[in-house]
Design an enzyme around this catalytic site. Structure first.
Site, PDB file in Angstrom:
ATOM      1  N   GLN A 160       0.837  -1.188   0.000  1.00  0.00           N
ATOM      2  CA  GLN A 160       0.000   0.000   0.000  1.00  0.00           C
ATOM      3  C   GLN A 160       0.879   1.247   0.000  1.00  0.00           C
ATOM      4  O   GLN A 160       1.735   1.385   0.872  1.00  0.00           O
ATOM      5  CB  GLN A 160      -0.872  -0.042   1.265  1.00  0.00           C
ATOM      6  CG  GLN A 160      -1.747   1.146   1.489  1.00  0.00           C
ATOM      7  CD  GLN A 160      -1.974   1.371   2.984  1.00  0.00           C
ATOM      8  OE1 GLN A 160      -1.036   1.565   3.748  1.00  0.00           O
ATOM      9  NE2 GLN A 160      -3.223   1.339   3.388  1.00  0.00           N
ATOM     10  N   GLY A 161       0.692   2.123  -0.971  1.00  0.00           N
ATOM     11  CA  GLY A 161       1.486   3.349  -1.025  1.00  0.00           C
ATOM     12  C   GLY A 161       0.653   4.567  -0.659  1.00  0.00           C
ATOM     13  O   GLY A 161       0.184   5.292  -1.532  1.00  0.00           O
ATOM     14  N   GLU A 171      -9.535  -0.820   6.613  1.00  0.00           N
ATOM     15  CA  GLU A 171      -8.359  -0.951   7.468  1.00  0.00           C
ATOM     16  C   GLU A 171      -8.708  -0.699   8.931  1.00  0.00           C
ATOM     17  O   GLU A 171      -8.336  -1.453   9.814  1.00  0.00           O
ATOM     18  CB  GLU A 171      -7.247   0.018   7.036  1.00  0.00           C
ATOM     19  CG  GLU A 171      -5.997  -0.138   7.897  1.00  0.00           C
ATOM     20  CD  GLU A 171      -4.834   0.757   7.480  1.00  0.00           C
ATOM     21  OE1 GLU A 171      -5.081   1.800   6.857  1.00  0.00           O
ATOM     22  OE2 GLU A 171      -3.693   0.402   7.800  1.00  0.00           O
TER      23      GLU A 171
END
Lengths: 363, 390
Positions: free
Chosen positions: B119-120, B237
């Protein structure tokens, strides 16, 4: 699988809240001159909703509901700091009578309680919190001697449920010969507590079923009620703090826009909200999973007391200096939470009982 | 309140138990991770609600069945399916806002563990204020040329692909100029540097982009819509952080520790000070467990749990950290040991958790950001006035 309230339970709590919002005003709470009258007034108003008979079997005129329903009532009472003798008179005393009273005794005492016409004091402090100042009741030839401190719902009680040193339970008439009643002044003016001095007082034993187990059940139920009362009082204190923070201006803006104040409010609600689920579960387990009742009641009481103390002081602080004064009346909630914390054993005693109940240590 | 399950669910529970009995020996570490994952998908214990067309099992969402699966897998000591960020964050995001082509291309191989994602999002200058990110993507024909840096990128070293937030419209207000883009980690110009944390391990990486040329077709949902897409992902998340099951597992381990460890010949459990602290934590763990059940019921009924739903990340992460902190105190001087020291207990996991949990309290929105969310969204308190533009 449904972890939540039924629509009937929600409706019942809402209707009690509505009634108390209207009838249990701060003016009534403040009216110390006529505090007895105010207490009877609230009992009367709530009798119309069946509150005194909530746990009393229908055959004796009660609603015959469960402890979770009673916990919802207790929460509402805490929310309005209602001067209702509920925990002792209408929760613990009925459980004593249904758990260890003969059919004749149940008939004799329960219907008067169910209508709210009679009040029962409960003297079990030595068994719940530990004996102080030499308190303790002994039994000789069926007569009680000694003293019991911190009897609940004390002042206007028509009769008392009294626990002796050996776990036996007795009913004592409020006007029995040899019984001396001393009202104690406490921080919480919405409840009454006192000392009972016994000098060979005539008593009626509650000896059907298992009195010791009944005594434990009474204490567990009382602890859950005090936790629920704190939940209600704490919830209301948070609402008051948030409302105040949205109105009060300093430095040219409402204080509720300052992160420091917002974080205090967020911390209060984050701590208190899980107590609701803990109390619901403890109250439900009291009826559904009796083997968990002692541990869950002790945990609900101790944890909610810790959170309640935090909420009481923090909500007061959010109100600034005004919170400290008598003008807003916030202190009635603060003191109610303080009372709930110590009655029937403080947090440490409750946690000790939870450890014993799990077999981690001996008694 | 009714904590029993209806017969339909008890039948389902029996099915899960049968599966655990019949196939448990094929679970990792003995069996292969990818084969286990494929087996779980085939039986509906992984990718359960993802449509069959995209490689899932295609069942209707049912949170109770999900809970039963989790309960039975925990009871049998079996690992759940793969849980990388590709599965937990990218797949739900693509299902929500991805193009048909993106769904067909990426979801099934991701579910099977054939594409590992990283994940960036975060950058050194864009943490809590994520929308302030500055990694730039400039147009060049059908491609973007990406320059900048990401941080806190777990699995970057193993990842095949990245889902990345980049600024494509530098002139627009900060929330509107961001795009969400998928590209290969094998693209020239990407450098991954391990980021060693206070735990002594490199749980994260820094990722540097220098003139990285990627096709525009990797943009999800459309140019400039990256903030909206990222929020769809963040929701997933935050739902995972502060899980009460983990607190329950830790508490059990501490109870065993307190019964087994002795100091001067006495059990820790017989020390009233430590016992009282343990009981305080036990009440908190119960409160969060039942709170979780309450939220589950709200979801089942389609009700908005309100403020009750906003506190889980804050309270859950804090509780897990407190549990690890308490275990270390209970261990006394043993609590300072680490690595492969003799006398070390539980493989040093308490010490590792104690440190790593600090990262979880900060990540996914710091405790302070969570308190702002609770106060503003949950209690309706006013937002902090915006600072005047310089």
């Amino acid at each position: 699988m449904e972890f939540g309230l039924t629509s009937e339970q929600t409706m019942m709590q809402e209707s009690i809240n509505r009634t108390l919002e209207r009838e249990c005003t701060l003016d009534r709470i403040r009216d110390r001159e006529r505090s007895h009258w105010q207490m009877y007034y609230i009992i009367n108003v709530l009798s119309e909703l069946g509150v005194p008979g909530i746990l009393i079997p229908e055959e004796y005129g009660g609603l015959g509901l469960g402890l979770l329903d009673a916990a919802l009532v207790a929460e509402a009472l805490g929310r309005y700091v209602a001067p209702m003798p509920f925990v002792g008179s209408y929760v613990m005393a009925p459980l004593a009578l249904t758990g260890a009273g003969s059919e004749k005794q149940q008939r004799k005492y329960l219907s008067g309680l169910a209508t709210g016409e009679r009040i029962a004091g409960v003297a079990v402090s030595e068994q719940a919190g530990g004996a102080r100042d030499g308190a303790g009741i002994t039994v000789k030839n069926g007569k009680l001697s000694g003293k019991s401190l911190f009897g609940l719902d004390f002042e206007e009680a028509n009769f008392f449920i009294v626990a002796d040193k050996f776990g036996g339970l007795h009913v004592v008439d409020g006007y029995a010969a040899g019984l001396e009643k001393v009202v104690l002044t406490t921080i919480d003016v919405t409840r009454t507590v006192g000392v009972l001095n016994f000098d060979a007082v005539e008593a009626e034993p509650l000896s059907s079923g298992n009195p010791q187990a009944t005594l434990d059940r009474m204490i567990d139920a009382g602890r859950i009620m005090l936790a629920a009362d704190t939940l209600g009082a704490g919830g209301r204190m948070i609402e008051k703090a948030v409302d105040y923070a949205k109105e009060r201006k300093q430095f040219g803006r409402v204080i509720g826009s300052f992160q420091a104040v917002k974080h205090l409010c967020a911390e209060m609600v984050a701590e208190l909200e899980p107590c609701r689920a803990l109390i619901w579960y403890a109250a439900y387990a009291f009826d559904a999973f009796p083997d968990q009742a002692r541990r869950m009641a002790a945990h609900a009481k101790a944890h909610t007391a810790e959170v309640g103390t935090f909420v009481a002081r923090t909500a007061t602080e959010v109100h600034g200096g005004m919170g400290f004064t008598d003008l807003l009346g916030l202190h009635y909630w603060f003191k109610r939470i303080g009372f709930d914390r110590q009655a029937l054993g403080g947090p440490e005693k409750n946690r000790h009982d939870a450890a014993v109940a799990q077999g981690w240590i001996g008694n | 309140m009714d904590l029993s399950y209806s017969p339909e669910y008890e039948v389902f529970r029996d099915e899960v138990r049968d599966f655990a009995r019949d196939f448990g020996d094929r679970a990792p570490p003995a069996g292969d991770v990818r084969e286990w994952q494929t087996l779980l998908i085939a039986h509906g214990y992984a990718a359960r609600t993802i449509p069959k067309d995209y490689g899932g099992y295609g069942a209707a969402p049912d949170v109770l069945k999900s809970r039963i699966i989790a309960e039975e897998f925990i009871a049998a000591g079996l690992p759940m399916g793969m849980s990388g960020q590709g599965i937990s964050m990218l797949v739900p995001t693509l299902l929500e806002v991805g193009s048909e082509e993106q769904k067909r291309k990426y979801i099934a191989p991701t579910l099977r563990g054939e594409i590992v994602w990283c994940q960036g999002y975060s950058e050194p200058g864009a943490g809590s204020d994520l929308a302030a990110l500055t990694t730039r993507a400039t147009e060049d024909g059908d491609d973007f040329i990406i320059n900048g840096q990401k941080i806190w990128t777990s699995t970057a070293a193993q990842a095949d692909m990245i889902f990345c937030l980049v600024r494509t419209e530098p002139d627009k207000p900060k929330h509107e100029g961001i795009s969400y883009i998928l590209f290969s980690m094998k693209t020239p110009g990407i450098e991954v540097r391990p980021l060693v944390t206070m735990t002594g391990r490199a749980e994260f990486n820094e990722v540097f982009f220098t003139d990285v040329r990627v096709p525009k077709s990797g943009v999800v949902a459309g140019r400039g819509l990256g903030w909206m897409v990222a929020n769809a992902t963040l929701k997933h998340e935050r739902g995972m952080l502060g899980d009460p099951n983990q607190a329950g597992t830790r508490l059990k381990a501490i109870i065993e520790l307190m019964k087994e460890e002795t100091v001067d010949g006495s059990r820790l459990m017989d020390n009233p000070v430590f016992r009282d602290r343990l009981l305080k934590l036990q009440a908190r763990v119960h409160a969060m467990e039942f709170h979780g059940l309450r939220l589950l019921t709200s979801r089942l009924k389609g009700e908005d749990p309100g403020v009750a739903g906003l506190i889980v990340k804050l309270m859950g992460c804090e509780l897990n950290h407190q549990l690890a902190a308490f275990a270390i105190d209970a261990l006394g001087e043993l609590g300072i040991l680490y690595g492969g020291s003799p006398h070390l207990r539980n493989n040093g996991n308490w010490q590792w958790n104690y440190m790593f949990d600090l990262g979880l309290i900060i990540g996914g929105g710091t405790a302070q950001i969570q308190k702002n969310i609770i106060a503003e969204r949950g209690l309706g308190m006013p937002r902090e006035p915006k600072a005047a533009k310089a």
